[in-house]
Design a protein around this motif. Structure first.
Motif, PDB file in Angstrom:
ATOM      1  N   PRO A   1       0.801  -1.226   0.000  1.00  0.00           N
ATOM      2  CA  PRO A   1       0.000   0.000   0.000  1.00  0.00           C
ATOM      3  C   PRO A   1       0.838   1.282   0.000  1.00  0.00           C
ATOM      4  N   ALA A   2       1.936   1.317   0.761  1.00  0.00           N
ATOM      5  CA  ALA A   2       2.766   2.523   0.797  1.00  0.00           C
ATOM      6  C   ALA A   2       3.456   2.751  -0.540  1.00  0.00           C
ATOM      7  N   GLY A   3       3.998   1.685  -1.127  1.00  0.00           N
ATOM      8  CA  GLY A   3       4.658   1.820  -2.419  1.00  0.00           C
ATOM      9  C   GLY A   3       3.688   2.222  -3.514  1.00  0.00           C
ATOM     10  N   LEU A   4       2.474   1.642  -3.500  1.00  0.00           N
ATOM     11  CA  LEU A   4       1.466   2.007  -4.489  1.00  0.00           C
ATOM     12  C   LEU A   4       1.038   3.466  -4.327  1.00  0.00           C
TER      13      LEU A   4
ATOM     14  N   TYR B   1      -6.708  -3.122  -4.070  1.00  0.00           N
ATOM     15  CA  TYR B   1      -5.395  -2.663  -4.523  1.00  0.00           C
ATOM     16  C   TYR B   1      -5.112  -3.062  -5.973  1.00  0.00           C
ATOM     17  N   ARG B   2      -5.725  -4.150  -6.445  1.00  0.00           N
ATOM     18  CA  ARG B   2      -5.657  -4.443  -7.882  1.00  0.00           C
ATOM     19  C   ARG B   2      -6.359  -3.345  -8.673  1.00  0.00           C
ATOM     20  N   ARG B   3      -7.501  -2.921  -8.171  1.00  0.00           N
ATOM     21  CA  ARG B   3      -8.243  -1.860  -8.850  1.00  0.00           C
ATOM     22  C   ARG B   3      -7.470  -0.551  -8.849  1.00  0.00           C
ATOM     23  N   ALA B   4      -6.777  -0.256  -7.750  1.00  0.00           N
ATOM     24  CA  ALA B   4      -5.975   0.964  -7.681  1.00  0.00           C
ATOM     25  C   ALA B   4      -4.850   0.929  -8.714  1.00  0.00           C
ATOM     26  N   ALA B   5      -4.181  -0.214  -8.826  1.00  0.00           N
ATOM     27  CA  ALA B   5      -3.094  -0.339  -9.798  1.00  0.00           C
ATOM     28  C   ALA B   5      -3.612  -0.181 -11.219  1.00  0.00           C
ATOM     29  N   ASP B   6      -4.803  -0.711 -11.493  1.00  0.00           N
ATOM     30  CA  ASP B   6      -5.378  -0.601 -12.836  1.00  0.00           C
ATOM     31  C   ASP B   6      -5.908   0.806 -13.110  1.00  0.00           C
TER      32      ASP B   6
ATOM     33  N   GLY C   1      18.712  11.425  -1.449  1.00  0.00           N
ATOM     34  CA  GLY C   1      18.070  10.775  -2.579  1.00  0.00           C
ATOM     35  C   GLY C   1      17.467   9.423  -2.267  1.00  0.00           C
ATOM     36  N   ILE C   2      17.743   8.857  -1.090  1.00  0.00           N
ATOM     37  CA  ILE C   2      17.139   7.591  -0.681  1.00  0.00           C
ATOM     38  C   ILE C   2      16.106   7.867   0.412  1.00  0.00           C
ATOM     39  N   TYR C   3      14.888   7.375   0.204  1.00  0.00           N
ATOM     40  CA  TYR C   3      13.781   7.601   1.122  1.00  0.00           C
ATOM     41  C   TYR C   3      13.252   6.254   1.651  1.00  0.00           C
ATOM     42  N   VAL C   4      12.669   6.282   2.840  1.00  0.00           N
ATOM     43  CA  VAL C   4      12.023   5.092   3.410  1.00  0.00           C
ATOM     44  C   VAL C   4      10.600   5.466   3.814  1.00  0.00           C
ATOM     45  N   ILE C   5       9.637   4.598   3.479  1.00  0.00           N
ATOM     46  CA  ILE C   5       8.248   4.882   3.810  1.00  0.00           C
ATOM     47  C   ILE C   5       7.554   3.607   4.282  1.00  0.00           C
ATOM     48  N   GLY C   6       6.398   3.780   4.914  1.00  0.00           N
ATOM     49  CA  GLY C   6       5.621   2.632   5.367  1.00  0.00           C
ATOM     50  C   GLY C   6       6.168   2.029   6.644  1.00  0.00           C
TER      51      GLY C   6
END
Length: 340
Positions: free
Chosen positions: A13-16, A80-85, A295-300
């Motif tokens: 979810p965070a990456g999406l 989340y499939r729907r979000a990606a589409d 330039g490097i980030y961390v999330i989630g």
């Protein structure tokens, strides 16, 4: 040379959410996922119901509709499939990132990063990005107990389905939500369940509709519970425990060590990101999620290290927007275009 504005590692979810934010900001990006879409959710217990409500799991402003107050794992996978589409997200699956290295002076003086991957078929290739966002979650590395027998074939740190344990003796180690839910599912599937917990009672963070259920099952004796009890060893057909200085042996055909998880920070360390040895949390700016490596980030969930339980979908989903906004400013792009 194809250099994207951002390479996002992890399609949870965070990456999406970061990919959607990048799309709206007009940034070029690629998402690299070692498994399937929202891979961690895919491997949650098959009958799991989330603690939160559907709208608190939404990303990118896409509505998550459900006939239930609490969405199920199956509904989340569908959403989340729907979000990606909907946002036509650019994602590569079944490719594991094996190295992230800075490449100086490409494409400009601030440099860029080379992200090397290997597919499940053994194919190697590289991606280049001006920035990199790590969103690999905290479900891949279990908190090990360090006891004899922890690696036996009937022992697992992950619970998926209760059916294989019908009429079998199962020991669950842990006292929080995952342990309580697994115990109830196993009991209702016909298993003989014993909970072993080192504290004097189950955790207060257990879902409010689960807690009275598990407590009542323990009270009536349907589920056995050993509190203030420590596991010393796991044997092929039993678990050795200690309570009040006395040893005992609990018969077990299956053992679930549901003691929590932490993020795998191997790649971060190799990339030069500082990681706190006590918390396993990466050094980062809480306002931008940028690490000590520019330039490097961390999330989630991975930002919290061992305390990953304090980062859920409902708060981690906003990390991507913040990081992408910082990246947009960093590389000097303006945008916010309508998508979807």
């Amino acid at each position: 040379m194809d250099v994207r504005d951002v390479v996002i590692i992890g399609a949870g979810p965070a990456g999406l959410a970061a990919a959607i934010a990048a799309t709206k900001a007009g940034l070029s990006y690629i998402v690299i996922e070692k498994g399937a879409l929202v891979n961690s959710i895919l491997h949650y217990p098959t009958e799991m119901v989330f603690f939160t409500t559907p709208e608190l799991m939404e990303i990118g402003g896409l509505p998550f509709t459900s006939p239930h107050d609490k969405p199920s794992r199956t509904e989340a996978l569908r959403y989340y499939r729907r979000a990606a589409d909907t946002y036509d997200l650019e994602i590569v699956f079944d490719e594991k990132v094996v190295a992230v290295m800075r490449e100086a002076d490409v494409p400009d003086a601030r440099g860029s990063f080379v992200v090397d991957t290997q597919s499940i078929h053994g194919v190697r290739r590289s991606f280049r990005g001006r920035t990199v966002v790590f969103a690999t979650g905290a479900y891949d590395v279990a908190n090990l107990m360090g006891i004899p027998g922890e690696d036996l074939p009937h022992v697992s740190h992950y619970f998926t389905s209760p059916h294989p344990y019908y009429r079998k003796r199962v020991v669950i180690v842990g006292g929080k939500n995952s342990a309580a839910e697994a115990a109830l599912e196993l009991y209702r599937a016909g298993a003989k369940v014993t909970i072993v917990h080192r504290r004097e009672a189950l955790g207060d963070s257990i879902k409010y509709w689960v807690k009275p259920d598990i407590e009542n099952r323990i009270k009536e004796g349907s589920i056995a519970a050993r509190f203030n009890t420590h596991v010393l060893e796991i044997r092929p057909t039993s678990v050795v425990v200690e309570y009040g200085g006395e040893r005992d042996e609990i018969p077990a055909d299956g053992v679930f060590l549901l003691t929590g998880y932490t993020s795998d920070n191997t790649l971060l360390r190799a990339s030069g990101v500082e990681v706190n040895p006590e918390t396993n949390g990466p050094h980062h700016d809480p306002e931008t999620f940028e690490t000590n490596v520019p330039g490097i980030y961390v999330i989630g969930a991975m930002v919290a290290g061992k305390a990953s339980g304090r980062i859920f979908i409902e708060n981690g989903r906003f990390h991507g927007q913040v990081a992408i906004e910082g990246i947009r400013k960093r590389i000097g792009k303006s945008g916010n275009r309508e998508v979807g």
